[in-house]
Design an enzyme around this catalytic site. Structure first.
Site, PDB file in Angstrom:
ATOM      1  N   LYS A 112      10.284  15.126 -74.410  1.00 60.23           N
ATOM      2  CA  LYS A 112       9.122  13.747 -73.539  1.00 60.23           C
ATOM      3  C   LYS A 112       8.186  14.439 -72.392  1.00 60.23           C
ATOM      4  O   LYS A 112       7.320  14.078 -72.745  1.00 60.23           O
ATOM      5  CB  LYS A 112      10.163  12.811 -73.052  1.00 60.23           C
ATOM      6  N   ASN A 113       8.989  15.465 -71.794  1.00 58.34           N
ATOM      7  CA  ASN A 113       8.445  16.151 -70.506  1.00 58.34           C
ATOM      8  C   ASN A 113       7.417  17.288 -70.869  1.00 58.34           C
ATOM      9  O   ASN A 113       7.031  18.176 -70.462  1.00 58.34           O
ATOM     10  CB  ASN A 113       9.404  16.470 -69.868  1.00 58.34           C
TER      11      ASN A 113
ATOM     12  N   CYS B 109       8.809   4.776 -58.557  1.00 61.98           N
ATOM     13  CA  CYS B 109      10.231   4.229 -59.676  1.00 61.98           C
ATOM     14  C   CYS B 109      10.786   4.416 -59.267  1.00 61.98           C
ATOM     15  O   CYS B 109      11.180   4.509 -58.088  1.00 61.98           O
ATOM     16  CB  CYS B 109       9.272   5.326 -61.464  1.00 61.98           C
TER      17      CYS B 109
ATOM     18  N   ARG C  37       6.968   8.196 -55.340  1.00 58.26           N
ATOM     19  CA  ARG C  37       6.762   9.133 -56.837  1.00 58.26           C
ATOM     20  C   ARG C  37       4.986   9.747 -55.970  1.00 58.26           C
ATOM     21  O   ARG C  37       3.824   9.621 -56.605  1.00 58.26           O
ATOM     22  CB  ARG C  37       6.505   9.134 -58.291  1.00 58.26           C
TER      23      ARG C  37
ATOM     24  N   ASP D 211      16.675  16.494 -63.755  1.00 58.48           N
ATOM     25  CA  ASP D 211      17.285  15.851 -64.916  1.00 58.48           C
ATOM     26  C   ASP D 211      18.868  15.892 -65.581  1.00 58.48           C
ATOM     27  O   ASP D 211      19.361  14.678 -66.305  1.00 58.48           O
ATOM     28  CB  ASP D 211      16.678  15.784 -65.750  1.00 58.48           C
TER      29      ASP D 211
ATOM     30  N   ARG E  76      13.439   5.075 -72.675  1.00 53.93           N
ATOM     31  CA  ARG E  76      11.928   5.963 -72.288  1.00 53.93           C
ATOM     32  C   ARG E  76      11.956   7.467 -72.692  1.00 53.93           C
ATOM     33  O   ARG E  76      10.868   7.868 -72.914  1.00 53.93           O
ATOM     34  CB  ARG E  76      12.013   5.866 -70.225  1.00 53.93           C
TER      35      ARG E  76
END
Ligand code: EPZ
Length: 422
Positions: free
Chosen positions: A22-23, A116, A121, A306, A398
């Site tokens: 994803k990142n 978030c 952020r 993460d 997500r």
């Protein structure tokens, strides 16, 4: 409202292939704006955040089309440079479109990305770096950023924090700047190197990714390419921690230990046996895990923030106490209260969480409050006796293509129910 129903207590076994990162794909999707042509992204994960980026690209006038797990983006038709508040709210990391739009169009207008679940952020480092490259950025009270750049000029930009997003934003803007840009104290995450490799495939002159100094020779016209997205190291970390939590013997395909060495070191210290074989990782855990030395999150190559929640899930039934220190985000322990509902013993004080291992966990109804915390609750449910329900799967979707499917492939008893919204 969709939920996971988990029957805990099963050891895991089998193998699963890890999805695309994803990142990595999110900044690469923004980078397609620079090419004015067609890019084919192979191994692109089907995620809510990817769909949010696709909506932004289409709103800007680009075409985006799936074919299996290949996503084709053609940015030739881009005709606007504004991203609405609604689209920005869907995903705060859309700030990375700023640099690409300034490089492509010389202007950009985006709603200020809010905070978030993890806390505020800020994007101050993004904005100061873009201003150093010559962008004029006016912050309107309503939270809209009006950005113009008559001509971006390369220079040396020093980041106060090795911010992943700021590094990526500046790399993209620098592609449209005349001359050389050097980003000092750049983030060193593997996803930065993947973005560099994508940009090089498009004809850009970028170097240094993975070190703390990234250099871009701007002004090269960029063309489309076909590019394979790297595997998601945090999804791999999640599945390793699932096996550590539930016990068993699992193999991950497309998992490179070199991107996960801080986590595998902790899991080995806890008593897991991990064998790396090229692009696959095998984890075996039979006896009870034991507590490990303090786990302190830090920018890469430090322990990844993460992976903090999913490792915590694995340590809940270990012997002894493990100290966690979350140094990257302000509010990244929202999974703790829900874990204590399963019988976990975790005490939080500021950035520190102390996990005292318990003999048993019991199933409970819990709710995900953020992406990685939701995955962690699912792992804790695997280690708990009896049934658990996990709500708030939109957070999990997500970043995980299909967490239930992949855990079932490893033998977990997880089903997803889609109940009508009340
Ligand atoms: C990226 O977020 C990842 N997201 C995050 O993954 C990851 O946790 C984070 O990097 C750290 O590795 C994506 O890549 C889409 P940062 P990003 O800028 O870029 C502060 C997940 O679960 N900061 O490196 O937003 C910031 O507040 C997500 O997949 C400033 O102060 O992270 C934070 O405390 C969560 N000013 C720290 O730096 C700025 O201008 C690190 O943020 C920018 C950041």
């Amino acid at each position: 409202m969709s939920r996971f129903l988990v029957e805990g207590g099963c050891r895991l076994s089998g193998e699963v292939a890890v999805q695309g990162a994803k990142n990595s794909v999110l900044p690469i999707l923004a980078a397609t704006v620079l090419t004015r042509s067609e890019c084919v992204l192979l191994g692109c994960p089907h995620l809510r955040d990817v769909e949010a980026s696709i909506r932004i690209l289409r709103r800007l006038g680009c075409c985006a089309q799936w074919e299996g797990d290949a996503l084709t983006v053609d940015s030739a038709g881009l005709y606007r440079a504004d991203i609405s508040d609604l689209l920005m709210r869907e995903m705060r990391s859309s700030a990375v479109f700023l640099g690409a739009l300034l490089a492509r169009c010389g202007r950009a207008e985006i709603a200020y990305p809010g905070g978030c679940e993890l806390g505020p952020r800020p994007i101050d480092l993004h904005l100061s770096g873009l201003r150093a490259l010559g962008a004029e950025i006016r912050e309107e009270d309503g939270g809209t950023l009006h950005c113009t750049a008559a001509g971006l000029r390369g220079c040396e930009v020093v980041l106060g924090i090795p911010s992943v997003g700021a590094t990526e934003n500046l790399m993209l803007a620098a592609c449209g700047a005349s001359g050389t840009t050097t980003i000092v104290n750049a983030a060193r995450e593997p996803e930065i190197a993947d973005l560099q490799d994508f940009l090089r495939s498009c004809g850009a002159s970028v170097g240094g990714a993975g070190s703390s100094a990234v250099t871009v020779e701007g002004g090269h016209p960029l063309c489309g390419c076909t590019y394979s997205i790297m595997p998601d190291r945090i999804v791999a970390a999640t599945y390793l921690c699932a096996a550590a939590a539930a016990g068993g013997d699992v193999r991950l395909l497309r998992a490179e230990e070199r991107h996960l060495s801080t986590l595998t070191a902790v899991l080995r210290e806890a008593g897991c046996r991990i064998d790396a074989d090229g692009a696959s990782l095998r984890l075996r855990r039979s006896g009870r895990l034991r507590a490990v030395h303090p786990v302190r999150t830090a920018p890469y190559p430090g322990f990844p923030t993460d992976a903090q929640a999913v490792l915590m899930a694995a340590m809940l039934k270990s012997e002894g106490a493990t100290v966690f220190e979350e140094n990257v985000f302000e509010n990244r322990y929202r999974h703790v209260d829900e874990m204590t509902r399963m019988g976990a013993e975790v005490r939080v004080s500021g950035r520190v969480a102390v996990v005292t291992g318990v003999e048993r966990l019991h199933g409970a109804r819990v709710r995900a409050a953020d992406l990685r915390g939701g995955a962690a609750l699912t792992l804790a449910a695997l280690a708990a006796e009896g049934r658990s329900e996990i709500a708030g799967l939109a957070h999990i979707d997500r970043g995980y293509e299909d967490l239930g499917r992949d855990l079932r492939a490893l033998g977990a008893q997880v089903v997803r129910t889609e109940e009508p919204e009340p």
